[in-house]
Design an enzyme around this catalytic site. Structure first.
Site, PDB file in Angstrom:
ATOM      1  N   LEU A  29      64.160  33.713  43.110  1.00 23.02           N
ATOM      2  CA  LEU A  29      64.111  33.432  44.725  1.00 23.02           C
ATOM      3  C   LEU A  29      63.966  32.019  45.046  1.00 23.02           C
ATOM      4  O   LEU A  29      63.814  31.656  46.149  1.00 23.02           O
ATOM      5  CB  LEU A  29      63.010  34.135  45.270  1.00 23.02           C
ATOM      6  CG  LEU A  29      63.220  35.807  44.871  1.00 23.02           C
ATOM      7  CD1 LEU A  29      62.006  36.523  45.632  1.00 23.02           C
ATOM      8  CD2 LEU A  29      64.428  36.321  45.398  1.00 23.02           C
ATOM      9  N   LYS A  79      59.262  27.523  29.766  1.00 25.51           N
ATOM     10  CA  LYS A  79      58.088  26.682  30.286  1.00 25.51           C
ATOM     11  C   LYS A  79      57.227  26.014  29.118  1.00 25.51           C
ATOM     12  O   LYS A  79      56.501  25.115  29.449  1.00 25.51           O
ATOM     13  CB  LYS A  79      56.928  27.763  30.979  1.00 25.51           C
ATOM     14  CG  LYS A  79      57.593  28.220  32.335  1.00 25.51           C
ATOM     15  CD  LYS A  79      56.596  29.417  33.280  1.00 25.51           C
ATOM     16  CE  LYS A  79      57.061  29.582  34.397  1.00 25.51           C
ATOM     17  NZ  LYS A  79      56.014  30.293  35.332  1.00 25.51           N
ATOM     18  N   ASN A 100      56.024  24.352  34.694  1.00 26.10           N
ATOM     19  CA  ASN A 100      56.952  25.069  35.824  1.00 26.10           C
ATOM     20  C   ASN A 100      57.585  24.229  36.819  1.00 26.10           C
ATOM     21  O   ASN A 100      58.462  24.655  37.529  1.00 26.10           O
ATOM     22  CB  ASN A 100      56.063  26.189  36.531  1.00 26.10           C
ATOM     23  CG  ASN A 100      55.221  25.551  37.800  1.00 26.10           C
ATOM     24  OD1 ASN A 100      54.713  24.585  37.624  1.00 26.10           O
ATOM     25  ND2 ASN A 100      55.093  26.587  39.008  1.00 26.10           N
ATOM     26  N   ASP A 115      51.518  26.886  38.776  1.00 28.11           N
ATOM     27  CA  ASP A 115      51.364  28.441  38.744  1.00 28.11           C
ATOM     28  C   ASP A 115      49.825  28.810  39.083  1.00 28.11           C
ATOM     29  O   ASP A 115      49.707  29.936  40.093  1.00 28.11           O
ATOM     30  CB  ASP A 115      51.892  29.401  37.309  1.00 28.11           C
ATOM     31  CG  ASP A 115      53.113  29.199  37.363  1.00 28.11           C
ATOM     32  OD1 ASP A 115      54.147  29.182  38.406  1.00 28.11           O
ATOM     33  OD2 ASP A 115      53.806  29.080  36.279  1.00 28.11           O
ATOM     34  N   GLY A 139      45.678  41.544  31.264  1.00 22.66           N
ATOM     35  CA  GLY A 139      46.761  40.637  30.483  1.00 22.66           C
ATOM     36  C   GLY A 139      46.430  39.098  29.895  1.00 22.66           C
ATOM     37  O   GLY A 139      45.555  38.691  30.666  1.00 22.66           O
ATOM     38  N   GLY A 141      48.975  36.953  28.823  1.00 12.41           N
ATOM     39  CA  GLY A 141      50.270  36.351  28.864  1.00 12.41           C
ATOM     40  C   GLY A 141      50.376  34.783  29.241  1.00 12.41           C
ATOM     41  O   GLY A 141      49.149  34.166  29.752  1.00 12.41           O
ATOM     42  N   GLY A 142      51.359  34.339  29.600  1.00  8.14           N
ATOM     43  CA  GLY A 142      51.653  32.907  30.018  1.00  8.14           C
ATOM     44  C   GLY A 142      50.958  33.121  31.548  1.00  8.14           C
ATOM     45  O   GLY A 142      50.449  31.924  31.829  1.00  8.14           O
ATOM     46  N   ALA A 143      51.311  33.918  32.418  1.00  6.44           N
ATOM     47  CA  ALA A 143      50.870  33.941  33.587  1.00  6.44           C
ATOM     48  C   ALA A 143      49.479  34.143  33.706  1.00  6.44           C
ATOM     49  O   ALA A 143      48.801  33.352  34.684  1.00  6.44           O
ATOM     50  CB  ALA A 143      51.445  35.046  34.592  1.00  6.44           C
ATOM     51  N   THR A 164      46.644  43.540  23.539  1.00  3.15           N
ATOM     52  CA  THR A 164      46.338  42.716  22.134  1.00  3.15           C
ATOM     53  C   THR A 164      44.768  41.909  22.237  1.00  3.15           C
ATOM     54  O   THR A 164      44.897  40.942  22.823  1.00  3.15           O
ATOM     55  CB  THR A 164      47.263  41.926  21.674  1.00  3.15           C
ATOM     56  OG1 THR A 164      48.753  42.519  21.812  1.00  3.15           O
ATOM     57  CG2 THR A 164      47.120  41.305  20.303  1.00  3.15           C
TER      58      THR A 164
HETATM   59  P1  ATR Z   1      54.158  36.524  31.396  1.00  3.56           P
HETATM   60  O1  ATR Z   1      54.322  35.172  31.322  1.00  3.56           O
HETATM   61  O2  ATR Z   1      54.708  37.435  32.743  1.00  3.56           O
HETATM   62  O3  ATR Z   1      52.706  36.613  31.798  1.00  3.56           O
HETATM   63  P2  ATR Z   1      53.985  37.248  28.579  1.00  3.56           P
HETATM   64  O4  ATR Z   1      53.700  36.073  28.435  1.00  3.56           O
HETATM   65  O5  ATR Z   1      55.168  37.864  27.788  1.00  3.56           O
HETATM   66  O6  ATR Z   1      54.725  37.271  30.161  1.00  3.56           O
HETATM   67  O7  ATR Z   1      52.899  38.316  28.876  1.00  3.56           O
HETATM   68  C1  ATR Z   1      52.931  39.676  29.048  1.00  3.56           C
HETATM   69  C2  ATR Z   1      51.517  40.502  29.058  1.00  3.56           C
HETATM   70  O8  ATR Z   1      51.854  41.681  29.663  1.00  3.56           O
HETATM   71  C3  ATR Z   1      50.958  40.266  27.765  1.00  3.56           C
HETATM   72  O9  ATR Z   1      49.291  40.384  28.043  1.00  3.56           O
HETATM   73  C4  ATR Z   1      51.162  41.794  27.200  1.00  3.56           C
HETATM   74  O10 ATR Z   1      50.167  42.237  26.423  1.00  3.56           O
HETATM   75  P3  ATR Z   1      50.114  41.902  24.595  1.00  3.56           P
HETATM   76  O11 ATR Z   1      49.770  40.555  24.651  1.00  3.56           O
HETATM   77  O12 ATR Z   1      49.238  42.938  23.947  1.00  3.56           O
HETATM   78  O13 ATR Z   1      51.587  42.034  24.460  1.00  3.56           O
HETATM   79  C5  ATR Z   1      51.189  42.749  28.341  1.00  3.56           C
HETATM   80  N1  ATR Z   1      51.973  43.944  28.341  1.00  3.56           N
HETATM   81  C6  ATR Z   1      53.530  43.837  28.301  1.00  3.56           C
HETATM   82  N2  ATR Z   1      53.603  45.178  28.350  1.00  3.56           N
HETATM   83  C7  ATR Z   1      52.384  45.966  28.409  1.00  3.56           C
HETATM   84  C8  ATR Z   1      52.268  47.373  28.233  1.00  3.56           C
HETATM   85  N3  ATR Z   1      53.220  48.205  28.168  1.00  3.56           N
HETATM   86  N4  ATR Z   1      50.763  47.752  28.165  1.00  3.56           N
HETATM   87  C9  ATR Z   1      49.753  46.920  28.342  1.00  3.56           C
HETATM   88  N5  ATR Z   1      50.127  45.550  28.403  1.00  3.56           N
HETATM   89  C10 ATR Z   1      51.495  45.160  28.456  1.00  3.56           C
END
Ligand code: ATR
Length: 289
Positions: A29, A79, A100, A115, A139, A141-143, A164
């Site tokens: 967007l 990124k 970003n 971000d 979570g 991950g990256g965000a 994890t």
């Molecule tokens: P982003 O950049 O959007 O944060 P990412 O770096 O791929 O995307 O991170 C995805 C996050 O969603 C991670 O914390 C992931 O958990 P893992 O590190 O255990 O993989 C979490 N996630 C994705 N699918 C999930 C699910 N079904 N249940 C719980 N956590 C999930």
């Protein structure tokens, strides 16, 4: 680049060129948001979607330079991959380890990350006071990383929960090294629910109308709940949080303010927030029709 503020005149005689790069970028967007901002601010600039496969990043960056782009945004999955191509990084981008927003000046590329600060700014605009608050991030991950790093220098108590758990612990350790107060654990409900002030959902769960991660039964009803997902506008986690009395927000304002802060980096002028928000809302209403 020529910049005059007040009666904004940015770019002089040349049309400025911006873009978002990623793979894919069709859903982004950002073009609508920035183009609306350019129009309102009277900036003679374009903003394109440019698909670049991660394996073609070298050629993609050369093309952007050769075609005299002034800057661009970076989205999934580039990124982190973009970093070796950059000539300089802001301290924010360095700490997050991802970029970003890029500006190009005299053929050199400078990377920034808006971000996390976009998230902080979105909540501050709602009068959320971070001081001494208990923040739980779902979570790692990256965000989550961008947000956790930006929260490291605010006086908050951070709990990072991830499927994890090692990733949650590693991110918490990084926050602590930056001077923050964080711990990490496995993604699960727990006693933290009673004391959380701000719950931030950063996983991808909820995008495709999946059920929420877990019921928020027992959550502090004074807590604010933010889901970074903005489409659907109300995820099942947000409706569950609302059911338990929490104030809820989706990720639209984080998207908006990461864009607003990109303007600070590119132009050094205040972005027209209202018209940029309207462009996002209009585009989303069309997308969900
Ligand atoms: P982003 O950049 O959007 O944060 P990412 O770096 O791929 O995307 O991170 C995805 C996050 O969603 C991670 O914390 C992931 O958990 P893992 O590190 O255990 O993989 C979490 N996630 C994705 N699918 C999930 C699910 N079904 N249940 C719980 N956590 C999930």
């Amino acid at each position: 680049m020529m910049i005059e503020t007040d009666n904004v005149k940015i770019g002089g005689l040349n049309k400025l060129k911006y873009a978002i790069i990623g793979y894919p970028v069709a859903h982004s967007l950002s073009p609508e948001m920035h183009e609306a901002g350019f129009k309102t601010a009277g900036i003679d600039a374009t903003y394109e979607r440019i698909t670049i496969h991660p394996l073609e990043l070298t050629a993609g960056i050369s093309d952007l330079k050769a075609n005299h782009f002034n800057g661009f945004n970076v989205t999934y999955p580039l990124k982190e991959k973009i970093i070796p191509f950059l000539d300089g990084l802001t301290s924010e981008a360095q700490a997050i380890g991802a970029v970003n927003t890029v500006k190009i000046e005299n053929g050199l590329l400078y990377g920034h990350n808006t971000d996390g600060q976009g998230f902080v700014e979105a909540l501050r605009r709602q009068d959320f006071d971070f001081n001494s608050k208990k923040v739980v991030i779902l979570g790692a991950g990256g965000a989550a990383k961008a947000i956790a790093v930006s929260l490291a220098c605010l006086n908050v108590y951070l709990l990072i929960l991830n499927r994890t758990s090692e990733k949650a612990a590693a991110l918490a350790e990084q926050v602590n090294l930056l001077g923050g107060k964080a711990s990490g654990d496995i993604l699960a409900p727990g006693t933290w629910l009673e004391s959380v002030d701000l719950l931030v959902q950063t996983t991808s769960v909820g995008m495709k109308s999946e059920p929420y991660l877990f019921d928020l039964q027992g959550i502090n009803p004074a807590a604010w709940a933010v889901d970074l997902i903005y489409n659907p506008a109300v995820t099942s986690l947000l409706s569950n949080a609302a059911l338990h009395g929490c104030r809820t927000f989706n990720g639209l304002d984080m998207l908006l303010f990461q864009g607003v802060l990109a303007w600070d980096f590119w132009f050094g002028v205040k972005a027209p927030v209202d018209s940029m928000r309207k462009a996002l809302v209009d585009k989303l209403s069309v997308c969900s029709e």
